[in-house]
Design a protein around this motif. Structure first.
Motif, PDB file in Angstrom:
ATOM      1  N   ALA A  61       0.768  -1.195   0.050  1.00 63.28           N
ATOM      2  CA  ALA A  61      -0.113   0.020   0.029  1.00 63.28           C
ATOM      3  C   ALA A  61       0.916   1.087  -0.077  1.00 63.28           C
ATOM      4  O   ALA A  61       1.926   1.262   0.358  1.00 63.28           O
ATOM      5  N   VAL A  62       0.345   2.456  -0.479  1.00 66.40           N
ATOM      6  CA  VAL A  62       0.936   3.651  -0.291  1.00 66.40           C
ATOM      7  C   VAL A  62       0.233   4.617   0.470  1.00 66.40           C
ATOM      8  O   VAL A  62      -1.180   4.661   0.455  1.00 66.40           O
ATOM      9  N   GLU A  63       0.885   5.563   1.215  1.00 73.05           N
ATOM     10  CA  GLU A  63       0.117   6.526   1.986  1.00 73.05           C
ATOM     11  C   GLU A  63      -0.180   7.686   0.795  1.00 73.05           C
ATOM     12  O   GLU A  63       0.658   8.125   0.016  1.00 73.05           O
ATOM     13  N   GLN A 117      -3.641   3.926  -0.002  1.00 74.19           N
ATOM     14  CA  GLN A 117      -4.112   3.014  -1.383  1.00 74.19           C
ATOM     15  C   GLN A 117      -3.564   1.680  -1.700  1.00 74.19           C
ATOM     16  O   GLN A 117      -2.399   1.690  -1.555  1.00 74.19           O
ATOM     17  N   ALA A 118      -4.469   0.570  -1.825  1.00 77.26           N
ATOM     18  CA  ALA A 118      -3.694  -0.543  -1.923  1.00 77.26           C
ATOM     19  C   ALA A 118      -3.317  -0.590  -3.423  1.00 77.26           C
ATOM     20  O   ALA A 118      -3.495   0.188  -4.101  1.00 77.26           O
ATOM     21  N   PRO A 119      -2.518  -1.745  -3.498  1.00 72.43           N
ATOM     22  CA  PRO A 119      -1.781  -1.908  -4.709  1.00 72.43           C
ATOM     23  C   PRO A 119      -2.795  -2.212  -5.742  1.00 72.43           C
ATOM     24  O   PRO A 119      -2.386  -1.771  -7.128  1.00 72.43           O
ATOM     25  N   GLN A 166      -7.779   0.696  -4.630  1.00 69.75           N
ATOM     26  CA  GLN A 166      -8.845   1.039  -3.543  1.00 69.75           C
ATOM     27  C   GLN A 166      -8.106   1.999  -2.561  1.00 69.75           C
ATOM     28  O   GLN A 166      -7.026   1.874  -2.044  1.00 69.75           O
ATOM     29  N   ARG A 167      -8.829   3.018  -2.300  1.00 70.93           N
ATOM     30  CA  ARG A 167      -8.672   3.626  -1.166  1.00 70.93           C
ATOM     31  C   ARG A 167      -9.029   3.372   0.183  1.00 70.93           C
ATOM     32  O   ARG A 167     -10.366   2.899   0.031  1.00 70.93           O
ATOM     33  N   PHE A 168      -8.280   3.408   1.320  1.00 74.66           N
ATOM     34  CA  PHE A 168      -9.047   2.964   2.645  1.00 74.66           C
ATOM     35  C   PHE A 168      -8.380   4.191   3.850  1.00 74.66           C
ATOM     36  O   PHE A 168      -7.386   4.588   3.368  1.00 74.66           O
ATOM     37  N   CYS A 169      -8.685   3.816   4.901  1.00 72.52           N
ATOM     38  CA  CYS A 169      -8.250   4.757   5.902  1.00 72.52           C
ATOM     39  C   CYS A 169      -7.896   3.860   6.965  1.00 72.52           C
ATOM     40  O   CYS A 169      -8.542   2.961   7.359  1.00 72.52           O
ATOM     41  N   VAL A 170      -6.753   4.445   7.812  1.00 72.99           N
ATOM     42  CA  VAL A 170      -6.152   3.564   8.810  1.00 72.99           C
ATOM     43  C   VAL A 170      -6.534   4.600   9.921  1.00 72.99           C
ATOM     44  O   VAL A 170      -6.156   5.742  10.110  1.00 72.99           O
TER      45      VAL A 170
END
Length: 134
Positions: free
Chosen positions: A96-98, A109-111, A114-118
């Motif tokens: 993933a990348v920030e 963002q996943a490889p 898709q975007r997601f939040c921590v």
């Protein structure tokens, strides 16, 4: 269980917190009303500044919110953790990348795109349900 990856600190926990329904709209209450009725979940208004952008959908299992956004509508998930930096590092090691840091959370963002939040811990059952990464 996978061994610890050297890029992140040992021993932290994380789990799926829930889903955020991003709506590119000027009518957050209307959007929340649609999703409330579609999913059969009552809404709960949130405090002042948070309530300008989010409406909570009440559900015992997952944290679900309708959010007003300025990008195209989509659904993203939140991963809750007791150590945001360690979890972001673990996910980065997985590919993933920030994308950016917002208030107390990190958008990633996943490889696969898709975007997601921590995010910080959201659920009452976190300690008993979260996966321990050591």
């Amino acid at each position: 269980s996978k061994p610890a990856h050297p890029e992140y600190r040992a021993m932290h926990k994380s789990k799926l917190a829930g889903f955020i329904i991003d709506c590119q709209t000027d009518d957050l209450q209307g959007a929340a009303g649609f999703w409330s009725n579609a999913l059969g979940m009552p809404t709960r208004l949130l405090p002042s500044s948070e309530g300008d952008s989010y409406v909570r959908l009440m559900n015992d299992a997952l944290h679900i919110e309708v959010q007003a956004v300025d990008h195209p509508s989509r659904v993203h998930l939140d991963i809750e953790t007791d150590d945001i930096e360690a979890e972001a590092a673990r996910l980065t090691a997985l590919g993933a990348v920030e994308v950016k840091r917002v208030h107390t959370w990190i958008v990633m963002q996943a490889p696969t795109g898709q975007r997601f939040c921590v995010v910080r811990v959201q659920s009452k059952d976190f300690e008993s349900q979260a996966h321990r990464w050591d």
